[in-house]
Write an enzyme that holds these catalytic residues in place. Structure first.
Site, PDB file in Angstrom:
ATOM      1  CD  GLU A 190      -2.988  -0.558   2.484  1.00 11.97           C
ATOM      2  OE1 GLU A 190      -2.834   0.510   3.131  1.00 11.97           O
ATOM      3  OE2 GLU A 190      -3.810  -1.423   2.810  1.00 11.97           O
TER       4      GLU A 190
ATOM      5  CD  GLU B  90     -11.892   1.707   0.228  1.00 12.94           C
ATOM      6  OE1 GLU B  90     -12.324   0.694   0.827  1.00 12.94           O
ATOM      7  OE2 GLU B  90     -10.681   1.974   0.136  1.00 12.94           O
TER       8      GLU B  90
ATOM      9  CD  GLU C 297      -7.615   7.568   6.952  1.00 11.07           C
ATOM     10  OE1 GLU C 297      -7.701   6.395   6.543  1.00 11.07           O
ATOM     11  OE2 GLU C 297      -6.526   8.149   7.105  1.00 11.07           O
TER      12      GLU C 297
ATOM     13  CE  LYS D 281     -10.244   3.146   4.693  1.00 14.08           C
ATOM     14  NZ  LYS D 281      -8.898   2.951   4.119  1.00 14.08           N
TER      15      LYS D 281
END
Length: 513
Positions: free
Chosen positions: A263, A317, A326, A320
């Site tokens: 990541e 997303e 985030e 999150k």
């Protein structure tokens, strides 16, 4: 019989050589912590369209595995932390999971890695002690079905696994993790699996902007940071963090384990306090990262070491928790449009100075489909342009001015150009996975008019960056593959035609009786 055995041996040996010639790659993490994402089958088409060949998922979701069957995309699947207890306690649990969740979809779905546990040292329950037993049981399950050489087992970690990361030569593992790190490192070394690390220079800069320059975090630094112990020069935090991990491994005498970044990335939006979280910075970081990886330049301490990297994440997303950033790490919005443009193919050569500022030359250009592109690639790109790409494809419908000639190449050319002009006529906007080409001659004909930026309402494309195709890594891979292929054909020929065999002993002429 002897010839057949030789042939099998030769083919196996050279296929292994071809695999070693692969070179470094860039993949993408496909997180799904959201309630507005497209279905996995649509995601598979999007991934193929953008020539993304490597994908990481965090579980073994059936719909995802089915969607990526026969796509050629290589998947890294995961065993979540919640399953570590069951996997570590009983071999039968790992066997059942492999039998029910992996084998029904393999090899149609190319699964190459299994990650057992996710940053366990950062998890609330700290399941560190469970990781290695669970990894061993997964490996044993793979051995039972003969897949332990094809599918590698490892676990991912945060940089918090190090107690010290600067200077890189002083890199050291946190002693509180020694009880599980030593057996894990032994497992990785024995099975030739990589040490997987999640790296985020963004967080280091965000939390300490007075000590770390933004350019250093973005691979843009014109100055160098010197490691006082080795004299090595660093122009990016990413390289410094990678080398800190290598030095930590060497300090424990693990010199053969390679590092894989599972990541990394940069958010495109953040809270008011997260001023560095912008589309421009996200694009600069990821574009520079891709160029750095595919150029095969390695790191100062490991200049010849291949480095595989996964960018986080495919989509924003929305579920999150935490700060605004985030929820904004994605390369794409849920509607499949790009947050900013990236070229994963490395086929587009552009002026980095101009593209970094979002500018283009004053020469009028158009974008058309390459005649060398396959029918399937053009159709996929055309479907995307007329769908998520928001191109008005009415003119290429029956009875409309651009319908004739009725060919995929002609229709794709019109759609490519419309998308190109709408998105600032920048180089990457004409990429289409390497299937678009720029021309300076107006392709309009009869009543079919190919618009220019003067004739459309441009959308903000942000900064656009493409990666030069003449990378060291790609050239090295091409040469290595060519050599391996040449020897493969030569040896196969000698095995199948022993009367024409060549003596390779060089001790005396080959004598035939």
């Amino acid at each position: 019989m002897g010839s057949r055995f030789k042939l099998v041996f030769v083919v196996s040996l050279l296929l292994l050589l071809l695999d070693c010639c692969q070179g470094s790659f860039v993949g993408v993490c496909y997180g799904r912590y959201a309630d507005d994402l497209p279905t996995p089958d649509k995601v598979a088409k999007l991934v193929q369209l953008h020539k993304i060949k490597y994908l990481r998922i965090y579980d073994s979701n059936v719909q995802v595995l089915k969607a990526f069957a026969n796509t050629g995309v290589e998947l890294m699947v995961g065993v979540p932390n919640s399953d570590l207890l069951a996997f570590s306690q009983f071999q039968s649990n790992a066997d059942s999971w492999l039998k029910n969740s992996i084998l029904p979809y393999y090899p149609a779905t190319k699964i190459t890695y299994i990650t057992v546990g996710l940053e366990v040292t950062e998890s609330p329950g700290n399941a560190s002690a469970l990781v290695v037993p669970a990894m061993q049981n997964v490996l044993t399950a793979l051995k039972k079905v003969g897949l332990h050489k094809r599918i590698k087992v490892s676990s991912t970690h945060s940089l918090g696994v190090l107690s010290r990361s600067f200077p890189p030569s002083a890199g050291a593992f946190n002693s509180s993790h020694a009880f599980f790190l030593k057996p894990m490192l032994e497992f990785l070394a024995e099975n030739q699996s990589p040490f997987m690390i999640d790296l985020y220079p963004y967080y280091a800069y965000r939390d300490s902007p007075s000590n770390i320059s933004l350019d250093y975090a973005l691979f843009e630094s014109s100055s160098e940071v010197i490691d006082p112990n080795t004299g090595l020069l660093y122009t990016s935090m990413f390289d410094a963090q990678i080398d800190a991990l290598y030095f930590a491994l060497m300090a424990l005498n693990f010199r053969t384990i390679r590092v894989m970044v599972t990541e990394t990335g940069w958010p495109s939006k953040g809270s008011p306090k997260e001023k560095a979280a912008t589309p421009d910075n996200a694009q600069i970081y990821n574009a520079n990262l891709i160029r750095h990886v595919i150029n095969g330049s390695g790191t100062p301490a490991k200049p010849d070491e291949e480095l595989d990297v996964y960018i986080f994440s495919l989509f924003n997303e929305n579920r999150k928790p935490g700060l605004e950033s985030e929820r904004n790490w994605g390369l794409f919005y849920p509607d499949q449009t790009s947050v900013y443009n990236l070229d994963f193919t490395g086929k587009g050569a552009v002026d980095m100075t101009d593209s970094a500022n979002g500018t283009k030359s004053n020469v009028t250009t158009w974008c058309i489909a390459s005649s060398k592109a396959s029918e399937e690639d053009l159709q996929n790109a055309l479907d995307w342009a007329c769908g998520p790409g928001n191109v008005d494809c009415t003119p290429i419908q029956p009875s409309q001015p651009c319908f004739e000639p009725d060919s995929t190449l002609s229709h794709a050319s019109f759609a490519f150009n419309s998308y190109y002009q709408q998105n600032g006529a920048t180089d990457v906007a004409c990429s289409f996975g390497g299937n678009g080409i720029k021309v300076d001659k107006d392709p309009s004909y009869d009543n079919c008019i190919y618009v220019t930026t003067r004739g459309v309402n441009k959308t903000a494309a942000g900064n656009t960056t493409a990666i030069a195709s003449t990378s060291l890594s790609s050239r090295r891979t091409e040469v290595c593959t060519w050599i391996a292929s040449f020897f493969l054909m030569t040896l196969i020929s000698s095995v199948l035609n022993p009367n024409n065999a060549i003596d390779t002993s060089f001790s005396r002429p080959l004598r035939r009786v």
